[in-house]
Design a protein around this motif. Structure first.
Motif, PDB file in Angstrom:
ATOM      1  N   GLU A 357     -10.641   7.837  -7.465  1.00  0.00           N
ATOM      2  CA  GLU A 357      -9.919   6.812  -6.707  1.00  0.00           C
ATOM      3  C   GLU A 357      -9.381   7.417  -5.421  1.00  0.00           C
ATOM      4  O   GLU A 357      -9.044   8.606  -5.367  1.00  0.00           O
ATOM      5  N   ARG A 360      -4.783   6.738  -1.496  1.00  0.00           N
ATOM      6  CA  ARG A 360      -3.978   5.600  -1.029  1.00  0.00           C
ATOM      7  C   ARG A 360      -3.814   4.581  -2.158  1.00  0.00           C
ATOM      8  O   ARG A 360      -2.756   3.986  -2.326  1.00  0.00           O
ATOM      9  N   ASN A 361      -4.881   4.368  -2.956  1.00  0.00           N
ATOM     10  CA  ASN A 361      -4.784   3.456  -4.098  1.00  0.00           C
ATOM     11  C   ASN A 361      -3.843   4.007  -5.150  1.00  0.00           C
ATOM     12  O   ASN A 361      -3.036   3.275  -5.738  1.00  0.00           O
ATOM     13  N   GLY A 364      -0.340   3.512  -4.170  1.00  0.00           N
ATOM     14  CA  GLY A 364       0.083   2.135  -4.399  1.00  0.00           C
ATOM     15  C   GLY A 364       0.494   1.905  -5.839  1.00  0.00           C
ATOM     16  O   GLY A 364       1.469   1.183  -6.120  1.00  0.00           O
ATOM     17  N   LYS A 365      -0.211   2.534  -6.760  1.00  0.00           N
ATOM     18  CA  LYS A 365       0.154   2.412  -8.175  1.00  0.00           C
ATOM     19  C   LYS A 365       1.497   3.083  -8.446  1.00  0.00           C
ATOM     20  O   LYS A 365       2.314   2.572  -9.227  1.00  0.00           O
ATOM     21  N   SER A 387      -4.225  -2.118   3.592  1.00  0.00           N
ATOM     22  CA  SER A 387      -4.964  -0.861   3.719  1.00  0.00           C
ATOM     23  C   SER A 387      -4.139   0.337   3.256  1.00  0.00           C
ATOM     24  O   SER A 387      -4.672   1.275   2.660  1.00  0.00           O
ATOM     25  N   LYS A 389      -1.792   0.209   1.039  1.00  0.00           N
ATOM     26  CA  LYS A 389      -1.461  -0.010  -0.380  1.00  0.00           C
ATOM     27  C   LYS A 389       0.034   0.197  -0.630  1.00  0.00           C
ATOM     28  O   LYS A 389       0.441   0.834  -1.599  1.00  0.00           O
ATOM     29  N   THR A 463      -2.049   6.865   5.621  1.00  0.00           N
ATOM     30  CA  THR A 463      -3.347   6.785   4.953  1.00  0.00           C
ATOM     31  C   THR A 463      -4.490   6.960   5.949  1.00  0.00           C
ATOM     32  O   THR A 463      -4.272   7.029   7.154  1.00  0.00           O
ATOM     33  N   ARG A 523      -8.759   7.560   2.371  1.00  0.00           N
ATOM     34  CA  ARG A 523      -9.403   6.253   2.272  1.00  0.00           C
ATOM     35  C   ARG A 523     -10.491   6.282   1.187  1.00  0.00           C
ATOM     36  O   ARG A 523     -10.669   5.321   0.449  1.00  0.00           O
ATOM     37  N   ASN A 525     -12.700   7.681  -2.191  1.00  0.00           N
ATOM     38  CA  ASN A 525     -12.361   8.035  -3.566  1.00  0.00           C
ATOM     39  C   ASN A 525     -12.433   9.544  -3.780  1.00  0.00           C
ATOM     40  O   ASN A 525     -13.342  10.218  -3.272  1.00  0.00           O
TER      41      ASN A 525
END
Length: 662
Positions: A357, A360-361, A364-365, A387, A389, A463, A523, A525
């Protein structure tokens, strides 16, 4: 103006002029011109308590024109703030004094923000007003306005020329921050002369267009007129207010008033004597203030203490009637020690991802885990939340319609966003984050520097961290930005490689007490790394090791950690003993003991390669004269990310080839 008011205003002028003359350095123009406005505000309209400078419900005052610092120091001294003595004024601008050249937050009691870069105070004032609005929406109950105060900011033509003020005021008007009141010291003079040479716009019309109530005071020496305007500003409950106060720079000094020469140099002893004659001052002795003036200020300070005392009674009744709100208040204002303990023991917080992943994702989590553990977490992005997150799920937007919302929308205003974030942190009670693409961190830099200088633990979410941005090309691919932020004192920069390191970066950020933190996130993964762990909090650690002493060390951050592990596999197959060190935060690594740093990067192992898809600047201290870097030397290119990494040499084979050459 009665006699005691006249003498009290002139005391500010005299102390300011004498201190600047003694220092042979400083800016007398603003203090002399703005003394009446500042006096009227502090004496008759502003709720503050010199005996308790940190009272939670005090009105805030920010001197955006920080060069006029002697105006603020004189007020603080006359009102009896802390132990700011006459001797401290005499030591203005001297090494180790409490009266630095520009006001410094945390250094001088009563200074609400570090100012000096023009316009910065305007942006931070917007942040303080936003914080007040949010906290009022959370805590106030019927008959209990426990959060109910104003933010006042004073600045001049330079503050209004700087773009940050337009960015910040545009948002303030949109948000309807009605408890923000701007006092504009309009003397039409800048360092180079009349402002007409570069600044002829109608400032009032600009501010009206932003959504401000605009007021005008024709005579900056008329206390009654100034007071009336302040009360009109307070009466407008739907718009922020902007008060233009027409002043003369250097007022009271016959040879200097109205001239550019009054701005940034001592008046001269003869001119100060002439000023004291003009003002009818009773003594030519430097720093002389009549006792009746001190008594006048002391009486006002006692009355202002009574305002806080009344608030304390109300707050005690509020806590008794709403014990759950008292508990929440303590959580907002209670520091981070309990949060640090809870997060450290929560293994779900530290769990690595099961799939590749983007960081940035993953960030966000983490934000959405933190929001439930930190009710005072508030923040957002410069129009890039989808973008970056950074959106908190199931939380409302902070807006004119709902100040209780926790998702901030700063618009495309990175510079003001960062100042506003600083202001919200300065206000107290909140933990704030701001966000944009990493390449646009350039727009945040001046205010990020103030974050570090003021020891504000503001969190930055940056990010799209490298050439991995891809098709957008070199305008959007950061290269030198990581080195720039790493170079800043008291600033932690994390570039994590996976979920565990991202969680650690957030843990460090939200538990920090005096240091801002930037999370620099990918950005593309990134695969979860088996060796990543809480040692991330040490800044650098061994993520993949060999048996015995290595003969080669690969050091990397972010997306290049996985790349380095793959390069190690190639080299290990050739019989080489290779250690891979993840270096997510150089700043924290440098804070570790010499023994720990030696255990990670033994001095005896001189063959080292740093791998990072950004500038090599700063890596020299880790790779040494015998080492090498696989880094960027240009600005990148436009194309799919995978092709760019290969094109610029970020492949396991190339890293192994560079290592073999050592």
């Amino acid at each position: 103006m009665n006699t005691i008011d006249t003498m009290s205003v002139n005391a500010i002028r005299v102390l300011s002029a004498d201190a600047i003359q003694k220092a042979k350095s400083g800016h007398p123009g603003l203090p002399l011109g703005s003394a009446p406005a500042a006096y009227e505000l502090w004496m008759n309209h502003m709720n503050h308590n010199p005996a308790d400078p940190q009272w939670a419900n005090r009105d805030r005052f920010i001197l955006s024109g920080g060069h006029g610092s002697m105006l603020l120091y004189s007020l603080l001294h006359l009102f009896g703030y802390g132990d700011l003595s006459k001797e401290d004024l005499m030591n203005f601008r001297q090494l180790g004094s409490k009266t630095a050249g520009h006001p410094e937050y945390g250094h001088t009691v009563g200074v609400e923000a570090t100012t000096g870069p023009l316009g910065a105070g305007m942006g931070m004032a917007v942040g303080m007003a936003a914080a007040e609005a949010h906290l009022a929406a959370i805590f106030n109950k019927e008959n209990y306005p426990v959060v109910d105060h104003y933010t006042y900011v004073l600045g001049g033509d330079g503050c209004m020329m700087e773009g940050i003020s337009s960015e910040a005021f545009s948002l303030a008007g949109t948000l309807g921050l009605s408890k923000l009141i701007v006092l504009y010291d309009s003397n039409r003079i800048s360092i180079e002369g009349s402002t007409d040479i570069a600044f002829t716009e109608n400032v009032q019309e600009r501010m009206a267009a932003f959504g401000f109530q605009t007021l005008d005071v024709a005579d900056g020496n008329n206390l009654e007129e100034i007071g009336k305007a302040i009360e009109e500003a307070k009466a407008d409950t739907t718009r922020p207010s902007f008060i233009t106060i027409h002043t003369q720079i250097g007022y009271g000094c016959p040879a200097k008033q109205g001239k550019a020469s009054a701005h940034g140099e001592p008046l001269g002893e003869e001119n100060i004597e002439a000023m004291k004659d003009f003002l009818g001052w009773p003594s030519k002795e430097p720093f002389y203030v009549p006792q009746e003036v001190y008594d006048h200020y002391a009486k006002a300070a006692e009355e202002k203490a009574e305002v806080e005392a009344a608030w304390n009674v109300m707050f005690a009744a509020y806590c008794q009637e709403y014990p759950e709100m008292e508990a929440l208040w303590n959580q907002y204002y209670g520091g981070t020690d309990e949060l640090a303990k809870v997060l450290m023991e929560d293994e779900s917080f530290w769990a690595n991802s099961e799939k590749a992943e983007a960081t940035r994702n993953l960030s966000g989590k983490v934000i959405n885990k933190l929001k439930d553990r930190m009710p005072n977490l508030i923040g957002g992005s410069a129009d890039l939340a989808p973008s970056n997150k950074t959106h908190m799920n199931d939380e409302a937007d902070f807006s004119k319609a709902d100040y209780a919302g926790r998702n901030m929308h700063f618009g495309v205003r990175e510079l003001a966003m960062t100042a506003i974030g600083n202001g919200m942190m300065l206000h107290g009670g909140l933990r704030t984050y701001v966000s944009t693409f990493f390449v646009f961190s350039d727009y945040t830099k001046p205010m990020a520097r103030l974050s570090a200088l003021m020891k504000l633990p503001l969190t930055f979410v940056f990010t799209h961290d490298s050439i991995g941005v891809g098709e957008d090309g070199p305008t959007h691919e950061p290269i030198e930005q990581l080195a720039m932020f790493r170079a800043m004192p008291n600033f932690h920069v994390f570039r994590p490689c996976d979920a565990t390191e991202t969680a650690a970066a957030w843990y460090s950020a939200v538990t920090s007490k005096t240091t801002p933190t930037a999370l620099v996130l990918s950005r593309q993964n990134l695969a979860p790394m088996p060796g990543s762990c809480k040692d991330t909090l040490k800044g650098g650690y061994v993520i993949d090791d060999c048996e015995g002493t290595p003969d080669l060390i690969l050091i990397a951050s972010g997306s290049e950690v996985e790349l380095s592990v793959k390069a190690k596999e190639i080299l290990a197959a050739e019989g080489r003993k290779v250690r891979v060190v993840s270096m997510p935060c150089m700043d924290l690594f440098e804070e570790q003991s010499a023994e720990y740093k030696e255990s990670v990067l033994p001095k005896a192992v001189r063959k080292r390669v740093a791998v990072e898809a950004l500038s090599d600047f700063g890596w020299g201290k880790y790779v040494g004269l015998d080492g090498a870097c696989v880094t960027m030397t240009g600005f990148g290119a436009s194309g799919p990310a995978a092709q760019l990494f290969e094109h610029f040499g970020f492949t396991a084979e190339h890293v192994a080839e560079v290592a073999r050459s050592l």
